[in-house]
Design an enzyme around this catalytic site. Structure first.
Site, mmCIF file in Angstrom:
data_model
loop_
_atom_site.group_PDB
_atom_site.id
_atom_site.type_symbol
_atom_site.label_atom_id
_atom_site.label_comp_id
_atom_site.label_asym_id
_atom_site.label_seq_id
_atom_site.Cartn_x
_atom_site.Cartn_y
_atom_site.Cartn_z
ATOM 1 C CD GLU A 1 -2.237 7.518 2.824
ATOM 2 O OE1 GLU A 1 -1.012 7.296 2.877
ATOM 3 O OE2 GLU A 1 -3.054 7.005 3.608
ATOM 4 C CE LYS B 1 -3.649 4.649 10.087
ATOM 5 N NZ LYS B 1 -4.072 3.518 9.219
ATOM 6 C CD GLN C 1 -3.173 0.648 2.053
ATOM 7 O OE1 GLN C 1 -4.048 -0.103 1.630
ATOM 8 N NE2 GLN C 1 -3.199 1.141 3.268
#
Length: 433
Positions: free
Chosen positions: A209, A343, A167
């Site tokens: 992103e 997060k 990713q």
């Protein structure tokens, strides 16, 4: 002057065009804090619940009016009159009122937005920047550091519409002396990577992103083109710039067959084989950090991975730990990984986020502060990274204003602290000090 007089929620749009929750907390004296909840694409199954409406006639079912209703109703009613400076009490009230294990009644998106807005309002009432207030909440007043950025310059997996299974391929400008210099180095490598990709006939469109999202021959080729870009920018790979990866392996794990299916390369691996595949990449390239190198449920595989690589590089748990102290405590006890990704929407409040960072640090694990793939202009994670002296931050590439907003806030903070927040570079990465 820090008594809450009004709590307000609204539906705004995130960087993927999906709705999210923004909250305002108003205090006596006219102080206001405003914050927005981010949203993930590759999410861990044990994350706190992001409440969506499910009404297909609005935003394809992704509306957040139910969460907004909770903010403007039950949450506002419970918080008006309370002291915003007592963050732990504010968060505890919301968590208790929700009453579920995973915040599914009000939604972690509702609770988090209010939690962060409250912290901002309290900081304003104290006449101090958010990072300073966070340091006080954290019990580390005046102890700041500037984080080493992990810059995601090639996007794959769930963050891009390409054939790359892994990713995120990231660079860390470890040769920088300051955060501002690290940002400049990252930008220079990013622009040189665009040239390298174009020269090979690859697409330079960007993913969620802000990193490039080309179709490549293999995952190793992503590292090779980054190595070329680092050299083209005039830097030495392994000395000035190191590499990191987020495999997000849960996304290509076939649970029924128990194998890792990398469709982009047409290869399958058992846990042990995939660990050795990663170890081979670490031998070949100066990779100093790997995140979610296996499926979140593959704890036996993670134990093997930690044995194999844990004394050489940083092994970060994201889907593995989901910023949850109960799960992290189990991981620490079993010697799984050596770092946690932080997060705050995975757990849903600032207080619980600070607890996870503290638990990690107390156990000798590192804590990497992170954005989500669905972001807004809210730059709270920059203040969180500095205020907790976490040491590392992951907030995307050098494009898309939802990503660079965080880098720009870090530049401002570094300037304001004028030498009181050291930039420690590679020393912050587990196994590299």
């Amino acid at each position: 002057m820090s008594k809450i007089v009004k709590v307000l929620g609204r539906e705004i749009i995130d960087s993927r065009g999906n709705p999210t929750v923004e909250a305002e907390v108003h205090l006596e004296g006219g102080f206001v804090g405003m914050a927005a909840a981010p949203s993930g694409a590759s999410t861990g199954s044990r994350e706190a619940l992001e409440l969506r409406d499910g009404d297909k006639a609005r935003f394809l079912g992704k509306g957040v009016l139910k969460a907004i209703e909770a903010v403007n109703g039950a949450i506002a009613d419970a918080l008006v009159g309370k002291d915003a400076k007592d963050q732990a009490a504010i968060d505890a009230i919301m968590i208790e009122l929700d009453g579920t294990e995973n915040k599914s009644k009000f939604g972690a998106n509702a609770i988090l937005a209010v939690s962060l807005a409250n912290a901002k309002a309290a900081a304003a009432s104290k006449g101090m920047p958010l990072y300073e207030h966070i340091a006080e909440l954290n019990g580390t007043a005046g102890q700041f550091s500037m984080p080493l950025p992990m810059m995601n310059i090639i996007n794959g997996g769930e963050h891009a519409d390409n054939n790359v299974d892994i990713q995120e391929f990231m660079i860390q400008p470890v040769g920088a002396k300051t955060l501002k210099e690290a940002v400049r180095m990252g930008a220079e490598v990013f622009h040189n990577l665009a040239k390298v990709l174009k020269s090979k006939g690859y697409n330079t469109a960007v993913g969620d992103e802000g990193g490039f999202a080309p179709n490549l021959k293999s995952n190793a080729e992503a590292l090779e083109v980054i190595a070329e870009a680092v050299a083209a920018a005039g830097y030495v790979l392994g000395k000035d710039v190191t590499l990191a990866m987020d495999c997000a392996a849960s996304e290509f794990f076939d649970k029924e067959a128990g194998i890792y299916n990398m469709k982009g390369e047409g290869k399958t691996f058992t846990s042990e084989e995939f660990n050795h595949y990663l170890a081979g990449l670490v031998e070949q390239f100066p990779i100093v950090s790997i995140e979610d190198g296996l499926d979140e449920s593959d704890w036996a595989g993670f134990a093997h991975q930690t044995q194999l690589l844990g004394d050489k590089i940083q092994l970060v748990g994201d889907d593995l730990f989901v910023t949850n102290t109960k799960i992290l405590a189990e991981g620490i006890e079993k010697g799984i990984a050596n770092s946690i990704l932080i997060k705050f929407n995975q757990i849903g409040s600032l207080t619980e986020t600070l607890a996870a960072i503290k638990m990690a640090k107390d156990a000798g694990y590192t804590a990497v502060i992170s954005h989500r793939s669905g972001e807004t202009e809210d730059a709270t994670i920059a203040d969180l990274a500095v205020g907790t002296a976490a040491g590392q931050i992951k907030t995307g590439s050098m494009s898309r204003s939802d990503r660079v907003a965080k880098y720009n806030q870090l530049i401002r903070i570094e300037e304001a602290l004028a030498g009181r927040a050291p930039f420690n570079g590679l020393k912050e990465v587990k196994g590299q000090a």
